[in-house]
Design a protein around this motif. Sequence first.
Motif, PDB file in Angstrom:
ATOM      1  N   ARG A  38      40.280  46.355  39.469  1.00 45.16           N
ATOM      2  CA  ARG A  38      40.317  45.205  38.576  1.00 45.16           C
ATOM      3  C   ARG A  38      41.556  45.296  37.685  1.00 45.16           C
ATOM      4  O   ARG A  38      42.087  46.369  37.457  1.00 45.16           O
ATOM      5  CB  ARG A  38      39.065  45.120  37.713  1.00 45.16           C
ATOM      6  N   GLN A  39      41.975  44.142  37.219  1.00 42.14           N
ATOM      7  CA  GLN A  39      43.111  44.085  36.310  1.00 42.14           C
ATOM      8  C   GLN A  39      42.808  43.093  35.208  1.00 42.14           C
ATOM      9  O   GLN A  39      42.608  41.902  35.479  1.00 42.14           O
ATOM     10  CB  GLN A  39      44.395  43.697  37.048  1.00 42.14           C
ATOM     11  N   ALA A  40      42.759  43.599  34.001  1.00 42.20           N
ATOM     12  CA  ALA A  40      42.536  42.745  32.837  1.00 42.20           C
ATOM     13  C   ALA A  40      43.873  42.213  32.335  1.00 42.20           C
ATOM     14  O   ALA A  40      44.921  42.821  32.588  1.00 42.20           O
ATOM     15  CB  ALA A  40      41.835  43.528  31.739  1.00 42.20           C
ATOM     16  N   LYS A  43      46.882  44.423  31.057  1.00 45.08           N
ATOM     17  CA  LYS A  43      46.595  45.822  31.351  1.00 45.08           C
ATOM     18  C   LYS A  43      46.940  46.140  32.800  1.00 45.08           C
ATOM     19  O   LYS A  43      47.072  45.250  33.638  1.00 45.08           O
ATOM     20  CB  LYS A  43      45.123  46.136  31.080  1.00 45.08           C
ATOM     21  N   ARG A  45      46.266  47.676  36.564  1.00 48.32           N
ATOM     22  CA  ARG A  45      45.139  47.689  37.480  1.00 48.32           C
ATOM     23  C   ARG A  45      44.439  49.036  37.422  1.00 48.32           C
ATOM     24  O   ARG A  45      45.088  50.072  37.318  1.00 48.32           O
ATOM     25  CB  ARG A  45      45.633  47.409  38.897  1.00 48.32           C
ATOM     26  N   GLU A  89      34.505  43.515  28.127  1.00 43.81           N
ATOM     27  CA  GLU A  89      35.575  44.405  28.598  1.00 43.81           C
ATOM     28  C   GLU A  89      35.679  44.428  30.118  1.00 43.81           C
ATOM     29  O   GLU A  89      36.651  44.962  30.663  1.00 43.81           O
ATOM     30  CB  GLU A  89      35.359  45.820  28.082  1.00 43.81           C
ATOM     31  N   ASP A  90      34.696  43.901  30.807  1.00 38.71           N
ATOM     32  CA  ASP A  90      34.745  43.854  32.269  1.00 38.71           C
ATOM     33  C   ASP A  90      35.528  42.640  32.779  1.00 38.71           C
ATOM     34  O   ASP A  90      35.710  42.478  33.987  1.00 38.71           O
ATOM     35  CB  ASP A  90      33.330  43.786  32.851  1.00 38.71           C
ATOM     36  N   THR A  91      35.973  41.807  31.885  1.00 40.75           N
ATOM     37  CA  THR A  91      36.750  40.630  32.271  1.00 40.75           C
ATOM     38  C   THR A  91      38.049  41.018  32.951  1.00 40.75           C
ATOM     39  O   THR A  91      38.747  41.935  32.504  1.00 40.75           O
ATOM     40  CB  THR A  91      37.051  39.766  31.026  1.00 40.75           C
ATOM     41  N   GLY A  92      38.354  40.319  34.036  1.00 42.80           N
ATOM     42  CA  GLY A  92      39.600  40.576  34.744  1.00 42.80           C
ATOM     43  C   GLY A  92      39.551  39.998  36.142  1.00 42.80           C
ATOM     44  O   GLY A  92      38.563  39.384  36.537  1.00 42.80           O
ATOM     45  N   TYR A  94      39.285  40.839  39.945  1.00 44.12           N
ATOM     46  CA  TYR A  94      38.747  41.925  40.758  1.00 44.12           C
ATOM     47  C   TYR A  94      39.272  41.794  42.180  1.00 44.12           C
ATOM     48  O   TYR A  94      39.228  40.716  42.778  1.00 44.12           O
ATOM     49  CB  TYR A  94      37.212  41.886  40.747  1.00 44.12           C
ATOM     50  N   GLN A 118      38.362  36.038  39.956  1.00 41.68           N
ATOM     51  CA  GLN A 118      38.316  36.149  38.499  1.00 41.68           C
ATOM     52  C   GLN A 118      36.888  36.348  38.020  1.00 41.68           C
ATOM     53  O   GLN A 118      35.985  35.607  38.418  1.00 41.68           O
ATOM     54  CB  GLN A 118      38.897  34.885  37.846  1.00 41.68           C
ATOM     55  N   THR A 120      34.933  36.562  34.355  1.00 45.29           N
ATOM     56  CA  THR A 120      35.056  36.378  32.908  1.00 45.29           C
ATOM     57  C   THR A 120      33.689  36.573  32.272  1.00 45.29           C
ATOM     58  O   THR A 120      32.723  35.898  32.646  1.00 45.29           O
ATOM     59  CB  THR A 120      35.590  34.984  32.563  1.00 45.29           C
TER      60      THR A 120
END
Length: 123
Positions: A38-40, A43, A45, A89-92, A94, A118, A120
């Motif tokens: 995942r990549q927020a 941030k 990956r 915080e799991d948003t990103g 995937y 995505q 969210t």
Amino acid sequence: QVHLVESGGGLVQPGGSLRLSCTASGVTLDYYTIGWFRQAPGKEREGVGYMGSIGNSIHYADFVKGRFTISRDNAKNTVFLQMNSLEPEDTGVYYCAADPSEDNARMGSCSSWGQGTQVTVSS
């Protein structure tokens, strides 16, 4: 060549659940290690977890242990990422990725990548 397509992302409230799917074409996933990443925003990956080709080797990042589960349906050539107790915080975005080498998957150096889906988590 492995072609991977992720699906199942969306908007979910904190504490909710989503199940992501990663469906492959062109090859049989039985012979590949599948990783989820995942990549927020803003941030780098990061690895979420991976499942070895045999299916009995499954590893998770510490930040998802007990909340996320990786499974495989060989008949559908699909790997799933069940995500429970989601947090903002799991948003990103995937991604799933595949590689014949488990070491490569563990290091995030997979040869084939999906386009991402995505996720969210927000109230």
